[in-house]
Scaffold this motif. Sequence first.
Motif, PDB file in Angstrom:
ATOM      1  N   THR A 192      54.593  67.194  63.899  1.00  0.00           N
ATOM      2  CA  THR A 192      55.209  67.053  62.307  1.00  0.00           C
ATOM      3  C   THR A 192      55.822  65.675  62.306  1.00  0.00           C
ATOM      4  N   SER A 193      55.992  65.301  60.926  1.00  0.00           N
ATOM      5  CA  SER A 193      56.642  64.123  60.556  1.00  0.00           C
ATOM      6  C   SER A 193      57.974  64.288  61.292  1.00  0.00           C
ATOM      7  N   ALA A 194      58.694  65.285  61.236  1.00  0.00           N
ATOM      8  CA  ALA A 194      60.021  65.263  62.040  1.00  0.00           C
ATOM      9  C   ALA A 194      60.129  64.767  63.175  1.00  0.00           C
ATOM     10  N   ALA A 219      59.478  61.195  63.645  1.00  0.00           N
ATOM     11  CA  ALA A 219      60.740  60.508  63.497  1.00  0.00           C
ATOM     12  C   ALA A 219      61.680  60.438  64.437  1.00  0.00           C
ATOM     13  N   SER A 220      61.854  61.533  65.012  1.00  0.00           N
ATOM     14  CA  SER A 220      62.552  61.640  66.181  1.00  0.00           C
ATOM     15  C   SER A 220      62.286  61.014  67.451  1.00  0.00           C
ATOM     16  N   ASP A 267      58.364  63.708  49.147  1.00  0.00           N
ATOM     17  CA  ASP A 267      58.187  64.283  50.722  1.00  0.00           C
ATOM     18  C   ASP A 267      58.218  62.826  51.607  1.00  0.00           C
ATOM     19  N   VAL A 299      67.010  56.953  60.024  1.00  0.00           N
ATOM     20  CA  VAL A 299      66.315  57.865  58.758  1.00  0.00           C
ATOM     21  C   VAL A 299      67.094  57.238  57.567  1.00  0.00           C
ATOM     22  N   TRP A 308      59.203  59.827  54.253  1.00  0.00           N
ATOM     23  CA  TRP A 308      60.148  59.573  55.022  1.00  0.00           C
ATOM     24  C   TRP A 308      60.314  58.051  54.980  1.00  0.00           C
ATOM     25  N   ASP A 342      59.645  65.405  53.897  1.00  0.00           N
ATOM     26  CA  ASP A 342      59.100  66.847  54.267  1.00  0.00           C
ATOM     27  C   ASP A 342      58.937  66.798  56.000  1.00  0.00           C
ATOM     28  N   PRO A 343      59.658  67.813  56.290  1.00  0.00           N
ATOM     29  CA  PRO A 343      59.625  67.712  57.794  1.00  0.00           C
ATOM     30  C   PRO A 343      58.097  67.896  58.807  1.00  0.00           C
ATOM     31  N   THR A 344      57.191  68.844  57.943  1.00  0.00           N
ATOM     32  CA  THR A 344      56.005  68.889  58.362  1.00  0.00           C
ATOM     33  C   THR A 344      55.089  67.799  58.055  1.00  0.00           C
ATOM     34  N   LYS A 380      64.980  61.094  54.279  1.00  0.00           N
ATOM     35  CA  LYS A 380      64.229  62.198  55.028  1.00  0.00           C
ATOM     36  C   LYS A 380      63.362  63.024  54.241  1.00  0.00           C
TER      37      LYS A 380
END
Length: 108
Positions: free
Chosen positions: A7-9, A12-13, A88, A28, A90, A33-35, A31
Motif C-alpha cells: 500500500t501507499s502507506a 511511505a513508512s 489522495d 510526510v 502523498w 489515501d493509505p491504500t 498524507k
Amino acid sequence: MTEARLTSAMLASALIRRANGAGGVATVVVKGDPTSGVILVQTLEKGREIGLFERVSDYRGGWRLMACGAGADDMPQYIERRRRADPDLWIIELDIPEAERFAAETIC
C-alpha cells in the motif's frame, strides 16, 4: 489470481524508516489515501531543492520514478495544482544524498 501489492502507506513508512536509518530525513508533507494514493517524492540534498518525482508504473509490472513538475520556482504552484486534482496524493520530502536513487531503490 491477483498479485498482492504494498500500500501507499507501507511504501511511505518504508521510505521514512530507511532514510532515517541512513542518516537522512524523510517527512510526510501530505498524507494521501493509505491504500492507493499516488506518491510524489520531493527531493533535497542538504536542504537544497533537487527535484520532484512521481512513482509511476513502468507498464511491465514494476514501478519507476519519473521527474514531474517544473523548476524550483514553480514547485509550490505545481504541488497545489496536483493536490486539488488528486486529494489522495502523498507528498514525501526526502533530504539525503542521491535522493532520487535512494527513493527509487526503496519504493520502486
